[in-house]
Design a protein around this motif. Sequence first.
Motif, PDB file in Angstrom:
ATOM      1  N   ASN A  64       0.839  -1.201   0.000  1.00  0.00           N
ATOM      2  CA  ASN A  64       0.000   0.000   0.000  1.00  0.00           C
ATOM      3  C   ASN A  64       0.868   1.243   0.000  1.00  0.00           C
ATOM      4  O   ASN A  64       2.052   1.196   0.296  1.00  0.00           O
ATOM      5  N   ALA A  65       0.265   2.357  -0.326  1.00  0.00           N
ATOM      6  CA  ALA A  65       0.917   3.658  -0.217  1.00  0.00           C
ATOM      7  C   ALA A  65      -0.103   4.609   0.386  1.00  0.00           C
ATOM      8  O   ALA A  65      -1.303   4.471   0.145  1.00  0.00           O
ATOM      9  N   GLY A  66       0.364   5.549   1.175  1.00  0.00           N
ATOM     10  CA  GLY A  66      -0.539   6.489   1.816  1.00  0.00           C
ATOM     11  C   GLY A  66      -1.174   7.447   0.815  1.00  0.00           C
ATOM     12  O   GLY A  66      -0.698   7.591  -0.321  1.00  0.00           O
ATOM     13  N   ARG A  67      -2.210   8.114   1.261  1.00  0.00           N
ATOM     14  CA  ARG A  67      -2.919   9.070   0.399  1.00  0.00           C
ATOM     15  C   ARG A  67      -1.965  10.137  -0.132  1.00  0.00           C
ATOM     16  O   ARG A  67      -1.998  10.479  -1.312  1.00  0.00           O
ATOM     17  N   SER A  68      -1.098  10.649   0.730  1.00  0.00           N
ATOM     18  CA  SER A  68      -0.184  11.706   0.290  1.00  0.00           C
ATOM     19  C   SER A  68       0.789  11.202  -0.767  1.00  0.00           C
ATOM     20  O   SER A  68       1.182  11.961  -1.662  1.00  0.00           O
ATOM     21  N   ALA A  69       1.182   9.933  -0.690  1.00  0.00           N
ATOM     22  CA  ALA A  69       2.095   9.383  -1.698  1.00  0.00           C
ATOM     23  C   ALA A  69       1.429   9.324  -3.068  1.00  0.00           C
ATOM     24  O   ALA A  69       2.046   9.655  -4.091  1.00  0.00           O
ATOM     25  N   TRP A  70       0.166   8.899  -3.114  1.00  0.00           N
ATOM     26  CA  TRP A  70      -0.577   8.894  -4.372  1.00  0.00           C
ATOM     27  C   TRP A  70      -0.706  10.315  -4.924  1.00  0.00           C
ATOM     28  O   TRP A  70      -0.520  10.549  -6.132  1.00  0.00           O
ATOM     29  N   LEU A  71      -0.997  11.244  -4.034  1.00  0.00           N
ATOM     30  CA  LEU A  71      -1.182  12.632  -4.469  1.00  0.00           C
ATOM     31  C   LEU A  71       0.133  13.225  -4.959  1.00  0.00           C
ATOM     32  O   LEU A  71       0.167  13.931  -5.974  1.00  0.00           O
ATOM     33  N   ASP A  72       1.218  12.925  -4.266  1.00  0.00           N
ATOM     34  CA  ASP A  72       2.530  13.421  -4.697  1.00  0.00           C
ATOM     35  C   ASP A  72       2.911  12.856  -6.059  1.00  0.00           C
ATOM     36  O   ASP A  72       3.462  13.567  -6.906  1.00  0.00           O
ATOM     37  N   ALA A  73       2.614  11.584  -6.274  1.00  0.00           N
ATOM     38  CA  ALA A  73       2.930  10.966  -7.561  1.00  0.00           C
ATOM     39  C   ALA A  73       2.105  11.596  -8.681  1.00  0.00           C
ATOM     40  O   ALA A  73       2.622  11.852  -9.780  1.00  0.00           O
ATOM     41  N   ALA A  74       0.828  11.855  -8.408  1.00  0.00           N
ATOM     42  CA  ALA A  74      -0.024  12.504  -9.408  1.00  0.00           C
ATOM     43  C   ALA A  74       0.468  13.918  -9.700  1.00  0.00           C
ATOM     44  O   ALA A  74       0.478  14.358 -10.856  1.00  0.00           O
ATOM     45  N   TYR A  75       0.893  14.604  -8.671  1.00  0.00           N
ATOM     46  CA  TYR A  75       1.453  15.953  -8.829  1.00  0.00           C
ATOM     47  C   TYR A  75       2.668  15.937  -9.757  1.00  0.00           C
ATOM     48  O   TYR A  75       2.778  16.751 -10.675  1.00  0.00           O
ATOM     49  N   LYS A  76       3.562  14.982  -9.550  1.00  0.00           N
ATOM     50  CA  LYS A  76       4.765  14.905 -10.381  1.00  0.00           C
ATOM     51  C   LYS A  76       4.420  14.612 -11.839  1.00  0.00           C
ATOM     52  O   LYS A  76       5.009  15.204 -12.757  1.00  0.00           O
ATOM     53  N   ILE A  77       3.467  13.726 -12.052  1.00  0.00           N
ATOM     54  CA  ILE A  77       3.061  13.418 -13.427  1.00  0.00           C
ATOM     55  C   ILE A  77       2.387  14.630 -14.070  1.00  0.00           C
ATOM     56  O   ILE A  77       2.603  14.916 -15.255  1.00  0.00           O
ATOM     57  N   LEU A  78       1.575  15.354 -13.298  1.00  0.00           N
ATOM     58  CA  LEU A  78       0.937  16.566 -13.823  1.00  0.00           C
ATOM     59  C   LEU A  78       1.986  17.546 -14.330  1.00  0.00           C
ATOM     60  O   LEU A  78       1.847  18.111 -15.425  1.00  0.00           O
ATOM     61  N   LEU A  79       3.053  17.736 -13.565  1.00  0.00           N
ATOM     62  CA  LEU A  79       4.105  18.665 -13.978  1.00  0.00           C
ATOM     63  C   LEU A  79       4.894  18.139 -15.173  1.00  0.00           C
ATOM     64  O   LEU A  79       5.292  18.905 -16.044  1.00  0.00           O
ATOM     65  N   GLU A  80       5.103  16.829 -15.207  1.00  0.00           N
ATOM     66  CA  GLU A  80       5.926  16.231 -16.256  1.00  0.00           C
ATOM     67  C   GLU A  80       5.199  16.097 -17.588  1.00  0.00           C
ATOM     68  O   GLU A  80       5.772  16.347 -18.651  1.00  0.00           O
ATOM     69  N   ALA A  81       3.932  15.675 -17.530  1.00  0.00           N
ATOM     70  CA  ALA A  81       3.252  15.275 -18.769  1.00  0.00           C
ATOM     71  C   ALA A  81       1.817  15.775 -18.910  1.00  0.00           C
ATOM     72  O   ALA A  81       1.189  15.525 -19.938  1.00  0.00           O
ATOM     73  N   GLY A  82       1.294  16.455 -17.922  1.00  0.00           N
ATOM     74  CA  GLY A  82      -0.069  16.970 -18.028  1.00  0.00           C
ATOM     75  C   GLY A  82      -1.092  16.025 -17.426  1.00  0.00           C
ATOM     76  O   GLY A  82      -0.807  14.859 -17.126  1.00  0.00           O
ATOM     77  N   VAL A  83      -2.296  16.535 -17.298  1.00  0.00           N
ATOM     78  CA  VAL A  83      -3.351  15.810 -16.586  1.00  0.00           C
ATOM     79  C   VAL A  83      -3.741  14.507 -17.275  1.00  0.00           C
ATOM     80  O   VAL A  83      -4.099  13.521 -16.611  1.00  0.00           O
ATOM     81  N   GLU A  84      -3.686  14.454 -18.604  1.00  0.00           N
ATOM     82  CA  GLU A  84      -4.106  13.240 -19.315  1.00  0.00           C
ATOM     83  C   GLU A  84      -3.218  12.044 -18.990  1.00  0.00           C
ATOM     84  O   GLU A  84      -3.636  10.898 -19.145  1.00  0.00           O
ATOM     85  N   ALA A  85      -1.998  12.320 -18.544  1.00  0.00           N
ATOM     86  CA  ALA A  85      -1.067  11.229 -18.227  1.00  0.00           C
ATOM     87  C   ALA A  85      -1.302  10.651 -16.838  1.00  0.00           C
ATOM     88  O   ALA A  85      -0.696   9.632 -16.490  1.00  0.00           O
ATOM     89  N   ILE A  86      -2.157  11.277 -16.059  1.00  0.00           N
ATOM     90  CA  ILE A  86      -2.430  10.770 -14.706  1.00  0.00           C
ATOM     91  C   ILE A  86      -3.432   9.626 -14.795  1.00  0.00           C
ATOM     92  O   ILE A  86      -4.626   9.839 -15.023  1.00  0.00           O
ATOM     93  N   LYS A  87      -2.954   8.417 -14.660  1.00  0.00           N
ATOM     94  CA  LYS A  87      -3.767   7.199 -14.695  1.00  0.00           C
ATOM     95  C   LYS A  87      -3.471   6.392 -13.438  1.00  0.00           C
ATOM     96  O   LYS A  87      -2.334   6.371 -12.959  1.00  0.00           O
ATOM     97  N   VAL A  88      -4.480   5.709 -12.944  1.00  0.00           N
ATOM     98  CA  VAL A  88      -4.306   4.933 -11.719  1.00  0.00           C
ATOM     99  C   VAL A  88      -3.208   3.890 -11.887  1.00  0.00           C
ATOM    100  O   VAL A  88      -2.342   3.731 -11.014  1.00  0.00           O
TER     101      VAL A  88
END
Length: 198
Positions: free
Chosen positions: A4-28
Amino acid sequence: MQPNAGRSAWLDAAYKILLEAGVEAIKVMTLARRLNVSRTSFYWHFKDRVDLLDALVIRWQEKNTGHLIAQANLFAGSLCEAMLNVMDCWHNANLFDSQLDQAIRYWARTDPQLQRHLDIADEQRFEAIKSMFMRHGLGAAQAEVRAMTVLYTQVGYISMAIKEPSVVRLSRIAQYCEVFTGQQPSQVEMQRFYSRHT
């Protein structure tokens, strides 16, 4: 694979992908691979992908808009001191995340609901800075124009991805402050500002 990973870890990972590749790249699944956890553990923390994206928007609102408004409302003995408090945001990533602000603006171009949130945030930032100017004696018309100048300058700075050494940018702070306020900051005010950023 971790269980498992904590909620903040998921959010941090999504944040990094948003900066790197945009919202469309954020997939579960992409996030799960990055975190090396089971995809199903995502749903312990978020209802769905939309819930995760909403949490990213809340993070942006609280960090960027929330801190900017708080800085504009700090006690200041002069207009220049008040302006320098706001300018702390541009020099302290803990107060204002420029990359996140840019990513949100790109995302909003294709998301009308987010664009409405962005419009509200921009209005809140504008009103906070305008009110700051008015508390220090400026009339409404001049306060409006100066607030727009502050915000448009910073948005342009972010969107143009200006790169300059921090020492160069810091060396221009007194001149920026004078442009924004029409007043020259004192040596003591500048020393206080530099003590916060060097």
